[in-house]
Scaffold this motif. Sequence first.
Motif, PDB file in Angstrom:
ATOM      1  N   GLN A   2     -17.131  -3.800 -28.236  1.00 15.43           N
ATOM      2  CA  GLN A   2     -16.367  -4.895 -28.829  1.00 15.43           C
ATOM      3  C   GLN A   2     -15.212  -4.294 -29.621  1.00 15.43           C
ATOM      4  N   ASP A   3     -14.010  -4.749 -29.319  1.00 14.29           N
ATOM      5  CA  ASP A   3     -12.818  -4.267 -30.018  1.00 14.29           C
ATOM      6  C   ASP A   3     -12.734  -2.746 -30.027  1.00 14.29           C
ATOM      7  N   GLY A   4     -13.078  -2.116 -28.908  1.00 16.38           N
ATOM      8  CA  GLY A   4     -13.006  -0.669 -28.777  1.00 16.38           C
ATOM      9  C   GLY A   4     -14.141   0.092 -29.444  1.00 16.38           C
ATOM     10  N   VAL A   5     -15.112  -0.615 -29.989  1.00 16.93           N
ATOM     11  CA  VAL A   5     -16.244   0.019 -30.684  1.00 16.93           C
ATOM     12  C   VAL A   5     -17.526  -0.246 -29.899  1.00 16.93           C
ATOM     13  N   VAL A   6     -18.304   0.809 -29.663  1.00 18.71           N
ATOM     14  CA  VAL A   6     -19.606   0.634 -29.024  1.00 18.71           C
ATOM     15  C   VAL A   6     -20.543   0.005 -30.049  1.00 18.71           C
ATOM     16  N   VAL A   7     -21.008  -1.211 -29.745  1.00 16.42           N
ATOM     17  CA  VAL A   7     -21.898  -1.935 -30.657  1.00 16.42           C
ATOM     18  C   VAL A   7     -23.355  -1.859 -30.217  1.00 16.42           C
ATOM     19  N   GLY A   8     -23.578  -1.322 -29.029  1.00 16.35           N
ATOM     20  CA  GLY A   8     -24.930  -1.206 -28.504  1.00 16.35           C
ATOM     21  C   GLY A   8     -24.892  -0.817 -27.050  1.00 16.35           C
ATOM     22  N   ALA A   9     -26.013  -1.021 -26.377  1.00 18.67           N
ATOM     23  CA  ALA A   9     -26.089  -0.684 -24.949  1.00 18.67           C
ATOM     24  C   ALA A   9     -27.265  -1.410 -24.331  1.00 18.67           C
ATOM     25  N   ILE A  10     -27.199  -1.524 -23.024  1.00 19.70           N
ATOM     26  CA  ILE A  10     -28.286  -2.108 -22.242  1.00 19.70           C
ATOM     27  C   ILE A  10     -28.749  -1.074 -21.228  1.00 19.70           C
ATOM     28  N   GLY A  11     -30.049  -0.981 -21.055  1.00 23.15           N
ATOM     29  CA  GLY A  11     -30.629  -0.087 -20.065  1.00 23.15           C
ATOM     30  C   GLY A  11     -31.561  -0.877 -19.163  1.00 23.15           C
ATOM     31  N   CYS A  12     -31.422  -0.691 -17.857  1.00 19.94           N
ATOM     32  CA  CYS A  12     -32.252  -1.397 -16.880  1.00 19.94           C
ATOM     33  C   CYS A  12     -32.903  -0.383 -15.944  1.00 19.94           C
ATOM     34  N   SER A  13     -34.139  -0.686 -15.543  1.00 18.81           N
ATOM     35  CA  SER A  13     -34.835   0.211 -14.636  1.00 18.81           C
ATOM     36  C   SER A  13     -35.909  -0.525 -13.850  1.00 18.81           C
ATOM     37  N   THR A  14     -36.017  -0.203 -12.618  1.00 15.49           N
ATOM     38  CA  THR A  14     -37.032  -0.535 -11.623  1.00 15.49           C
ATOM     39  C   THR A  14     -36.434  -0.435 -10.237  1.00 15.49           C
ATOM     40  N   GLY A  15     -35.163  -0.802 -10.082  1.00 14.46           N
ATOM     41  CA  GLY A  15     -34.514  -0.746  -8.773  1.00 14.46           C
ATOM     42  C   GLY A  15     -33.944   0.635  -8.499  1.00 14.46           C
ATOM     43  N   THR A  16     -33.000   0.687  -7.563  1.00 12.10           N
ATOM     44  CA  THR A  16     -32.254   1.925  -7.341  1.00 12.10           C
ATOM     45  C   THR A  16     -31.306   2.100  -8.522  1.00 12.10           C
ATOM     46  N   PRO A  17     -30.767   3.291  -8.720  1.00  9.16           N
ATOM     47  CA  PRO A  17     -29.794   3.457  -9.801  1.00  9.16           C
ATOM     48  C   PRO A  17     -28.621   2.466  -9.685  1.00  9.16           C
ATOM     49  N   ALA A  18     -28.148   2.207  -8.491  1.00  9.81           N
ATOM     50  CA  ALA A  18     -27.036   1.262  -8.308  1.00  9.81           C
ATOM     51  C   ALA A  18     -27.450  -0.160  -8.704  1.00  9.81           C
ATOM     52  N   GLN A  19     -28.658  -0.569  -8.341  1.00  5.73           N
ATOM     53  CA  GLN A  19     -29.146  -1.900  -8.725  1.00  5.73           C
ATOM     54  C   GLN A  19     -29.331  -1.993 -10.236  1.00  5.73           C
ATOM     55  N   ASP A  20     -29.882  -0.948 -10.825  1.00  2.63           N
ATOM     56  CA  ASP A  20     -30.084  -0.931 -12.274  1.00  2.63           C
ATOM     57  C   ASP A  20     -28.748  -1.081 -13.003  1.00  2.63           C
ATOM     58  N   GLU A  21     -27.750  -0.345 -12.550  1.00  2.00           N
ATOM     59  CA  GLU A  21     -26.430  -0.415 -13.194  1.00  2.00           C
ATOM     60  C   GLU A  21     -25.789  -1.786 -12.991  1.00  2.00           C
ATOM     61  N   ASP A  22     -25.928  -2.342 -11.808  1.00  2.00           N
ATOM     62  CA  ASP A  22     -25.392  -3.677 -11.528  1.00  2.00           C
ATOM     63  C   ASP A  22     -25.978  -4.701 -12.493  1.00  2.00           C
ATOM     64  N   VAL A  23     -27.272  -4.678 -12.672  1.00  2.00           N
ATOM     65  CA  VAL A  23     -27.948  -5.619 -13.565  1.00  2.00           C
ATOM     66  C   VAL A  23     -27.509  -5.388 -15.014  1.00  2.00           C
ATOM     67  N   ALA A  24     -27.416  -4.134 -15.431  1.00  2.00           N
ATOM     68  CA  ALA A  24     -26.984  -3.820 -16.797  1.00  2.00           C
ATOM     69  C   ALA A  24     -25.554  -4.315 -17.039  1.00  2.00           C
ATOM     70  N   LYS A  25     -24.684  -4.111 -16.077  1.00  2.00           N
ATOM     71  CA  LYS A  25     -23.290  -4.544 -16.228  1.00  2.00           C
ATOM     72  C   LYS A  25     -23.187  -6.054 -16.398  1.00  2.00           C
ATOM     73  N   ARG A  26     -24.052  -6.797 -15.718  1.00  2.00           N
ATOM     74  CA  ARG A  26     -24.044  -8.262 -15.880  1.00  2.00           C
ATOM     75  C   ARG A  26     -24.382  -8.653 -17.311  1.00  2.00           C
ATOM     76  N   GLY A  27     -25.319  -7.936 -17.902  1.00  3.70           N
ATOM     77  CA  GLY A  27     -25.660  -8.196 -19.296  1.00  3.70           C
ATOM     78  C   GLY A  27     -24.498  -7.892 -20.228  1.00  3.70           C
TER      79      GLY A  27
END
Length: 148
Positions: free
Chosen positions: A109-134
Amino acid sequence: MSTKTVPVLTLEGARVALSAAQARAREIGVPMNIAIMDNSCHLIAFERMEGAKITSINIAIDKAFTAAGHRAPTSIYKENVWPGGPAFGIWNSNGGRFTTIAGGVPIVQDGVVVGAIGCSTGTPAQDEDVAKRGVEAVQRSFKRGSKL
């Protein structure tokens, strides 16, 4: 002494990310473990969707930890962490919690990392896709002026 005010990811913001990530996981048919961390690498929210791999619980949490703490997506490492690469062995840092598998994405937010989301169970590409949606859902809320 001077101080600096920085944006903070709230529990409400974490819930926005969780909801959007869950919706995407359902869309692609892959139940996920979804972890949301604040910018200090503390867990704010976690959801294990029905059918998500039990062995992926800590992986999702560690992906969020790495993305929040290192302020970069976990997918950036690739060849750098292979034997002979400049970051080989980095996964041993932070008590073995540093992960180089895609699926951890910082929330900015406004150039500052305020947190992160981590997803796991699928392939790395699926995990990243789901995280990006969040992440995208929270960022849309920021643009609408929400204090998430």
